[in-house]
Design an enzyme around this catalytic site. Sequence first.
Site, short mmCIF file in Angstrom:
data_model
loop_
_atom_site.label_atom_id
_atom_site.label_comp_id
_atom_site.label_asym_id
_atom_site.label_seq_id
_atom_site.Cartn_x
_atom_site.Cartn_y
_atom_site.Cartn_z
N HIS A 152 -10.94 19.09 -14.74
CA HIS A 152 -10.31 18.41 -13.60
C HIS A 152 -8.91 17.94 -14.01
O HIS A 152 -8.65 17.67 -15.18
CB HIS A 152 -11.13 17.18 -13.18
N ASP B 247 -16.45 19.80 -19.15
CA ASP B 247 -16.88 20.45 -17.90
C ASP B 247 -16.11 21.76 -17.70
O ASP B 247 -16.31 22.46 -16.72
CB ASP B 247 -16.70 19.51 -16.70
N HIS C 275 -9.03 10.05 -14.61
CA HIS C 275 -8.74 9.99 -13.17
C HIS C 275 -8.35 8.59 -12.72
O HIS C 275 -7.85 8.42 -11.61
CB HIS C 275 -9.96 10.45 -12.35
N TYR D 250 -20.91 17.92 -17.71
CA TYR D 250 -22.08 17.54 -16.92
C TYR D 250 -23.26 18.47 -17.08
O TYR D 250 -24.29 18.26 -16.45
CB TYR D 250 -21.65 17.39 -15.45
N ASP E 233 -15.17 8.85 -5.21
CA ASP E 233 -15.96 9.59 -6.20
C ASP E 233 -16.20 8.80 -7.48
O ASP E 233 -16.08 9.33 -8.57
CB ASP E 233 -15.26 10.91 -6.53
N ASP F 6 -10.26 19.04 -20.04
CA ASP F 6 -11.27 18.81 -19.01
C ASP F 6 -10.94 19.73 -17.83
O ASP F 6 -9.77 20.11 -17.65
CB ASP F 6 -11.16 17.33 -18.57
N ASP G 242 -25.71 8.86 -4.02
CA ASP G 242 -24.35 9.37 -3.78
C ASP G 242 -24.24 10.74 -4.43
O ASP G 242 -24.04 10.84 -5.65
CB ASP G 242 -23.29 8.42 -4.37
#
Length: 664
Positions: A174, A265, A135, A305, A92, A172, A20
């Site tokens: 995101h 990230d 998330h 990451y 995701d 973060d 994935d």
Amino acid sequence: MGTALIYDEEMTKYKLLWVDPACKIEVPERLTVSYEALVRSGLSDRCVSIPPREATDAEILLAHSEEYLEAVKKTPYMTLEDLKEFTLQYGDVYFHPNIYHCAKLAAGSALQLVDSVMTGKVRNGIALVRPPGHHSMRSAANGFCVFNNVAIAAQYAKQKHGVKRVLIVDWDIHHGQGVQYCFEDDPSVLYYSWHRYEHQKFWPNLRESDYDSVGKGNGAGFNVNVPWNKVGMENSDYLSIFCHVLLPVAYEFCPDLVLVCAGFDSAIGDPEGEMCATPDIFAHLTHLLMNLAGGKLCAVLEGGYNLTSLPQSVCQTVQTLLGDPLPQPAGLRSPCKSALESLQCVRSAHRRYWSFLKHAANQPSTDISTKRIKLANEEEGKTEMAVEERAAEIKEWPEPPERPSPPVRCASLLPEDVACPDGLKLFSSSKDLHPLLASKLQNGADDQDALITVSRLYAMIEKMLTNEIGSGLVLISDISAAMMGALQDLPSDLVDRVLVVCVGKEKDLNYLTTDGKMLFVQISDEDKEKEKNKYFIPVSLKKGCSDTAGFIQAVLGLLLPLAYEYDPTLVLLVRTPGSGVDDSMWQQLIGLLLGFAKGHTLVLMQTNEKVHVGPTASALLGRPAPPLLELQTLDQEDGEALERLRERLQTDWKMLQTTSEGTE
Ligand SMILES: NCCCNCCCCCS
Ligand SMILES: [Zn+2]
């Protein structure tokens, strides 16, 4: 009090079992490289190791539905095919037979951290966990997240520890939409997030991640979204957003606990963020939050990451939590136009909710939301690589600088009759005159005593600049004479950039310079006529320094951005008699100023104010300032005057900009 470190290798024991592309970056090594870096650097030994525990069902249900929890409970017994099938209903994210166990440990680690901080076992701490949490939503896993670790921790802190106001800072890259949904109508939890957005073209592509999602109902104003509409954001962009949006709101909110969705990230090198901020920026972001809530800060790992910048960023964060001196912020420059547009939009969206933002400018004419609509209408992929995006291609950055603790954390020059507070070391300097002053003696300087005092000041400053001493506290009988003596043609080979922060009145400032060797910022009730000197910044508050709201706004919105841009090698903090500043505000100021010049702050006070020696020493030793009492709202006239001063100065000082007008 120490810093907690929560980590267990059990949370490395799950991984992606099929192909994935969207999930392959979330690997167990994220945790092992971070923990190993802490061990190798000796930082883990300096922390208080706290074991994780599994969150209970009841704790997980603080932020999730029963049906979701029941569904996840079944995953350990699923075949590979079932796991793939089960995963398809979410976005995701991937499941694994052991991920439910690890998700309970991740949430439980956050709760252990909250307990350790709220019970006073430690001052602050960090939990290195996976799966991340921000998330995940009430009934859905998403973005590598299963349970919302920080949302559960916030509810738990309120319920078990009676915390009234929780600040969640999500750095973060995101948008933690799961956290936003959980608290958007809750005024007791202020959620602040910046995130790569690109006018809704970046994952998770949500309309509600934009700056105009300010919270709902009673929660209006308590959700702050800062969209990054370009990649390649740098340290200056991050710091200016903190100074002009997050900190004023955070101080006005006055939390009694700070939780950090510590995703890395947002650091340079990360494939998801594609930003250019260097790992040492997290030393400053952490530091800027450490004087809120009496220092009660819990950082919980989210994303990150790049297996090089992630451990570097984690180490920078932990080193600051431990109280080590900060690195000088690497080459700051003006925030970019896109960041200023976002800054202006967020401030104008929140001006009606926060008195510190009340004087913010209106939304920019070319509002970025129209860009969102236009870009959304363009067919996919037409936007060619902008110059900023190529900047994100650069994947080289310098190792973060060493941050050695000086052998003497704080030295003091006190009169015989003043007891030296514990932790301070009396400064012993040779009695003979400092060579740099010998010249003054020759042209018949009158006052011997003043010269001796200045001579000892210079000796202490020299030892600070060689990092033998961290900070200094000096009591003198006549502060004006000492400032005159010390600052009058300050010897250039003593220090090359000194930031002088003068709290209170000071009559003749004829030692000011225009060559940039000294930046003099004065906060008082004196309304100086329009100053033409870029390096003399008189901030006047109608009610003087006793007006905490005005004082903190001057510090956050003016002094901090100026200090970051000026990047001093020494900070000289002067408290003139009768300034009226209250001790908790004074300690906040010292705490914030210690973030500059590698912690080399020298405090000058007058001997007849020795009652303030204790609180001053406590702050200089890195102890967190007590929370400011409920701030009264910012005085209207002062607010306008501060805004006018900022506007006037922003042409010379780019970090003072808060709008995109006038930028190329
Ligand atoms: N580029 C692929 C889109 C999916 N990206 C999900 C990122 C989740 C981050 C959690 S911090
Ligand atoms: Zn992330």
